[in-house]
Design a protein around this motif. Sequence first.
Motif, PDB file in Angstrom:
ATOM      1  N   THR A  55     -22.826  24.893 -34.427  1.00 51.28           N
ATOM      2  CA  THR A  55     -22.769  23.840 -33.422  1.00 51.28           C
ATOM      3  C   THR A  55     -24.065  23.040 -33.466  1.00 51.28           C
ATOM      4  O   THR A  55     -25.089  23.508 -33.958  1.00 51.28           O
ATOM      5  CB  THR A  55     -22.595  24.430 -32.007  1.00 51.28           C
ATOM      6  OG1 THR A  55     -23.682  25.325 -31.737  1.00 51.28           O
ATOM      7  CG2 THR A  55     -21.273  25.172 -31.890  1.00 51.28           C
ATOM      8  N   ILE A  56     -23.990  21.815 -32.944  1.00 45.09           N
ATOM      9  CA  ILE A  56     -25.161  20.941 -32.880  1.00 45.09           C
ATOM     10  C   ILE A  56     -25.523  20.741 -31.420  1.00 45.09           C
ATOM     11  O   ILE A  56     -24.660  20.407 -30.598  1.00 45.09           O
ATOM     12  CB  ILE A  56     -24.875  19.592 -33.563  1.00 45.09           C
ATOM     13  CG1 ILE A  56     -24.534  19.808 -35.041  1.00 45.09           C
ATOM     14  CG2 ILE A  56     -26.080  18.664 -33.432  1.00 45.09           C
ATOM     15  CD1 ILE A  56     -24.126  18.547 -35.769  1.00 45.09           C
ATOM     16  N   GLN A  57     -26.776  20.959 -31.103  1.00 43.28           N
ATOM     17  CA  GLN A  57     -27.235  20.868 -29.725  1.00 43.28           C
ATOM     18  C   GLN A  57     -28.413  19.916 -29.606  1.00 43.28           C
ATOM     19  O   GLN A  57     -29.101  19.637 -30.590  1.00 43.28           O
ATOM     20  CB  GLN A  57     -27.655  22.249 -29.206  1.00 43.28           C
ATOM     21  CG  GLN A  57     -26.541  23.279 -29.219  1.00 43.28           C
ATOM     22  CD  GLN A  57     -27.006  24.612 -28.660  1.00 43.28           C
ATOM     23  OE1 GLN A  57     -28.171  24.762 -28.277  1.00 43.28           O
ATOM     24  NE2 GLN A  57     -26.101  25.573 -28.600  1.00 43.28           N
ATOM     25  N   SER A  58     -28.626  19.442 -28.367  1.00 50.70           N
ATOM     26  CA  SER A  58     -29.824  18.665 -28.050  1.00 50.70           C
ATOM     27  C   SER A  58     -30.649  19.501 -27.077  1.00 50.70           C
ATOM     28  O   SER A  58     -30.213  19.764 -25.956  1.00 50.70           O
ATOM     29  CB  SER A  58     -29.453  17.320 -27.418  1.00 50.70           C
ATOM     30  OG  SER A  58     -30.612  16.599 -27.074  1.00 50.70           O
ATOM     31  N   ARG A  59     -31.835  19.910 -27.505  1.00 48.23           N
ATOM     32  CA  ARG A  59     -32.623  20.856 -26.717  1.00 48.23           C
ATOM     33  C   ARG A  59     -33.744  20.183 -25.913  1.00 48.23           C
ATOM     34  O   ARG A  59     -34.517  20.868 -25.249  1.00 48.23           O
ATOM     35  CB  ARG A  59     -33.234  21.917 -27.648  1.00 48.23           C
ATOM     36  CG  ARG A  59     -32.190  22.697 -28.435  1.00 48.23           C
ATOM     37  CD  ARG A  59     -32.830  23.685 -29.391  1.00 48.23           C
ATOM     38  NE  ARG A  59     -31.843  24.347 -30.222  1.00 48.23           N
ATOM     39  CZ  ARG A  59     -31.152  25.433 -29.865  1.00 48.23           C
ATOM     40  NH1 ARG A  59     -31.359  25.967 -28.684  1.00 48.23           N
ATOM     41  NH2 ARG A  59     -30.276  25.967 -30.680  1.00 48.23           N
ATOM     42  N   ALA A  80     -32.619  10.353 -30.992  1.00 47.30           N
ATOM     43  CA  ALA A  80     -31.827  10.411 -32.228  1.00 47.30           C
ATOM     44  C   ALA A  80     -31.043   9.121 -32.421  1.00 47.30           C
ATOM     45  O   ALA A  80     -30.914   8.617 -33.544  1.00 47.30           O
ATOM     46  CB  ALA A  80     -30.874  11.601 -32.181  1.00 47.30           C
ATOM     47  N   HIS A  81     -30.536   8.550 -31.317  1.00 49.66           N
ATOM     48  CA  HIS A  81     -29.778   7.298 -31.383  1.00 49.66           C
ATOM     49  C   HIS A  81     -30.672   6.160 -31.873  1.00 49.66           C
ATOM     50  O   HIS A  81     -30.287   5.376 -32.756  1.00 49.66           O
ATOM     51  CB  HIS A  81     -29.218   6.985 -29.993  1.00 49.66           C
ATOM     52  CG  HIS A  81     -28.212   5.883 -29.987  1.00 49.66           C
ATOM     53  ND1 HIS A  81     -27.659   5.375 -28.835  1.00 49.66           N
ATOM     54  CD2 HIS A  81     -27.663   5.157 -31.007  1.00 49.66           C
ATOM     55  CE1 HIS A  81     -26.811   4.407 -29.140  1.00 49.66           C
ATOM     56  NE2 HIS A  81     -26.803   4.248 -30.454  1.00 49.66           N
ATOM     57  N   ILE A  82     -31.886   6.066 -31.309  1.00 47.65           N
ATOM     58  CA  ILE A  82     -32.825   5.004 -31.684  1.00 47.65           C
ATOM     59  C   ILE A  82     -33.224   5.122 -33.148  1.00 47.65           C
ATOM     60  O   ILE A  82     -33.130   4.155 -33.927  1.00 47.65           O
ATOM     61  CB  ILE A  82     -34.084   5.051 -30.797  1.00 47.65           C
ATOM     62  CG1 ILE A  82     -33.745   4.688 -29.355  1.00 47.65           C
ATOM     63  CG2 ILE A  82     -35.156   4.106 -31.346  1.00 47.65           C
ATOM     64  CD1 ILE A  82     -33.378   3.252 -29.135  1.00 47.65           C
ATOM     65  N   MET A  83     -33.685   6.317 -33.558  1.00 54.45           N
ATOM     66  CA  MET A  83     -34.190   6.492 -34.925  1.00 54.45           C
ATOM     67  C   MET A  83     -33.082   6.326 -35.962  1.00 54.45           C
ATOM     68  O   MET A  83     -33.302   5.744 -37.027  1.00 54.45           O
ATOM     69  CB  MET A  83     -34.839   7.875 -35.065  1.00 54.45           C
ATOM     70  CG  MET A  83     -36.120   8.037 -34.270  1.00 54.45           C
ATOM     71  SD  MET A  83     -37.338   6.734 -34.613  1.00 54.45           S
ATOM     72  CE  MET A  83     -37.602   6.967 -36.373  1.00 54.45           C
ATOM     73  N   THR A  84     -31.890   6.813 -35.651  1.00 57.97           N
ATOM     74  CA  THR A  84     -30.772   6.668 -36.588  1.00 57.97           C
ATOM     75  C   THR A  84     -30.413   5.200 -36.767  1.00 57.97           C
ATOM     76  O   THR A  84     -30.106   4.754 -37.878  1.00 57.97           O
ATOM     77  CB  THR A  84     -29.547   7.450 -36.088  1.00 57.97           C
ATOM     78  OG1 THR A  84     -29.880   8.833 -35.983  1.00 57.97           O
ATOM     79  CG2 THR A  84     -28.370   7.293 -37.050  1.00 57.97           C
ATOM     80  N   VAL A  91     -27.063  36.617 -35.525  1.00 56.54           N
ATOM     81  CA  VAL A  91     -27.737  35.320 -35.374  1.00 56.54           C
ATOM     82  C   VAL A  91     -26.718  34.197 -35.507  1.00 56.54           C
ATOM     83  O   VAL A  91     -26.029  34.089 -36.534  1.00 56.54           O
ATOM     84  CB  VAL A  91     -28.854  35.140 -36.426  1.00 56.54           C
ATOM     85  CG1 VAL A  91     -29.581  33.822 -36.195  1.00 56.54           C
ATOM     86  CG2 VAL A  91     -29.828  36.311 -36.366  1.00 56.54           C
ATOM     87  N   LEU A  92     -26.617  33.371 -34.490  1.00 60.24           N
ATOM     88  CA  LEU A  92     -25.689  32.245 -34.517  1.00 60.24           C
ATOM     89  C   LEU A  92     -26.408  30.984 -34.994  1.00 60.24           C
ATOM     90  O   LEU A  92     -27.589  30.779 -34.700  1.00 60.24           O
ATOM     91  CB  LEU A  92     -25.115  32.000 -33.115  1.00 60.24           C
ATOM     92  CG  LEU A  92     -24.325  33.149 -32.499  1.00 60.24           C
ATOM     93  CD1 LEU A  92     -23.860  32.766 -31.090  1.00 60.24           C
ATOM     94  CD2 LEU A  92     -23.129  33.529 -33.361  1.00 60.24           C
ATOM     95  N   ASN A  93     -25.686  30.151 -35.729  1.00 61.06           N
ATOM     96  CA  ASN A  93     -26.247  28.870 -36.182  1.00 61.06           C
ATOM     97  C   ASN A  93     -25.986  27.805 -35.122  1.00 61.06           C
ATOM     98  O   ASN A  93     -24.857  27.359 -34.924  1.00 61.06           O
ATOM     99  CB  ASN A  93     -25.607  28.451 -37.509  1.00 61.06           C
ATOM    100  CG  ASN A  93     -26.178  29.213 -38.685  1.00 61.06           C
ATOM    101  OD1 ASN A  93     -27.338  29.614 -38.670  1.00 61.06           O
ATOM    102  ND2 ASN A  93     -25.375  29.422 -39.709  1.00 61.06           N
ATOM    103  N   GLU A  94     -27.055  27.433 -34.426  1.00 61.38           N
ATOM    104  CA  GLU A  94     -26.993  26.375 -33.423  1.00 61.38           C
ATOM    105  C   GLU A  94     -28.132  25.405 -33.728  1.00 61.38           C
ATOM    106  O   GLU A  94     -29.281  25.637 -33.368  1.00 61.38           O
ATOM    107  CB  GLU A  94     -27.119  26.951 -32.008  1.00 61.38           C
ATOM    108  CG  GLU A  94     -25.984  27.915 -31.659  1.00 61.38           C
ATOM    109  CD  GLU A  94     -26.166  28.549 -30.295  1.00 61.38           C
ATOM    110  OE1 GLU A  94     -27.292  28.451 -29.741  1.00 61.38           O
ATOM    111  OE2 GLU A  94     -25.203  29.134 -29.780  1.00 61.38           O
ATOM    112  N   PHE A  95     -27.803  24.310 -34.412  1.00 62.78           N
ATOM    113  CA  PHE A  95     -28.824  23.401 -34.923  1.00 62.78           C
ATOM    114  C   PHE A  95     -29.154  22.317 -33.910  1.00 62.78           C
ATOM    115  O   PHE A  95     -28.274  21.810 -33.209  1.00 62.78           O
ATOM    116  CB  PHE A  95     -28.365  22.756 -36.231  1.00 62.78           C
ATOM    117  CG  PHE A  95     -27.995  23.750 -37.299  1.00 62.78           C
ATOM    118  CD1 PHE A  95     -28.773  24.869 -37.518  1.00 62.78           C
ATOM    119  CD2 PHE A  95     -26.861  23.568 -38.076  1.00 62.78           C
ATOM    120  CE1 PHE A  95     -28.440  25.783 -38.497  1.00 62.78           C
ATOM    121  CE2 PHE A  95     -26.522  24.476 -39.060  1.00 62.78           C
ATOM    122  CZ  PHE A  95     -27.307  25.588 -39.270  1.00 62.78           C
TER     123      PHE A  95
END
Length: 279
Positions: A85-89, A97-101, A173-177
């Motif tokens: 999953t993808i998270q915003s921490r 992320a919106h601005i830089m992308t 260990v779960l992958n949460e990026f």
Amino acid sequence: MAQATGDPNEMSFLDHLEELRWHLIRSTIAIILIGIVAFLMKDFIFDTVIFGPKKMDFPTYRFFCHIATSLGFDSAFCADKLPFTIQSRTMGGQFSAHIMTSIWAGFIIGFPYVLYEIWKFISPGLKENERNNSRGFILIASLLFFMGVLFGYYVVAPLSINFLGTYQVSKEVLNEFDIGSYISGVRTSVIACGILFELPIIIFFLTKVGLVTPEILKKYRKIALVIVLILSAVITPPDVTSQIIVAVPVIILYQASIYISKFVMRREAKKSKKDVKPI
């Protein structure tokens, strides 16, 4: 400021800096304007483009799944979904992320115009025959860059995401990026490949100024191969298959650069013969 010489058409060093400043300003404005358009197209940029390689219906995964099933093998590319999953921490993580992308999208899409501004700055310092021989520079350099971008997006990025997204040292260990980490991986793959594909253009100009010859390229071919493999290891996941997939086109580009260097050297030699006048 007074000119350094008596030629009224010759620009001083500060004049050149001023000229360069305006080329950079125009390039920046173009990137920002395109970035604003990308900012407004949030759903397409993120859901379709950025998060496309996260979905198992991505063309690259379907292609490798088809090959695997045709050969009678099971493949991770045929899975229903990637197990991460993808998270915003952070509070402003998604907005940042919106601005830089959007800015990076502006640079990628506006790359031909940036090249055009660079060319407008350096072309007055070239001779007329050099300018004529360099026609098509913007078109060819842009095509190579976009080919690299597409290769990075459709080959390097999905292979990296598939490998790292499914890799686990333990089931505990779960992958949460983090969203920044995910986007950085995609961006690095795309930009790095775009720059790597500019190799023939770089060799062309290095040969023109006499810094590179076909003999030098041949002599250091083995060293270049090692450098290519190292670069492949940096922008791809740490598995041999992905590194080879990235290395092969770069090696082909290197070999093509040798022929380009030969072509430039032959043309320069012919030009020198024509310039030599009989006594």
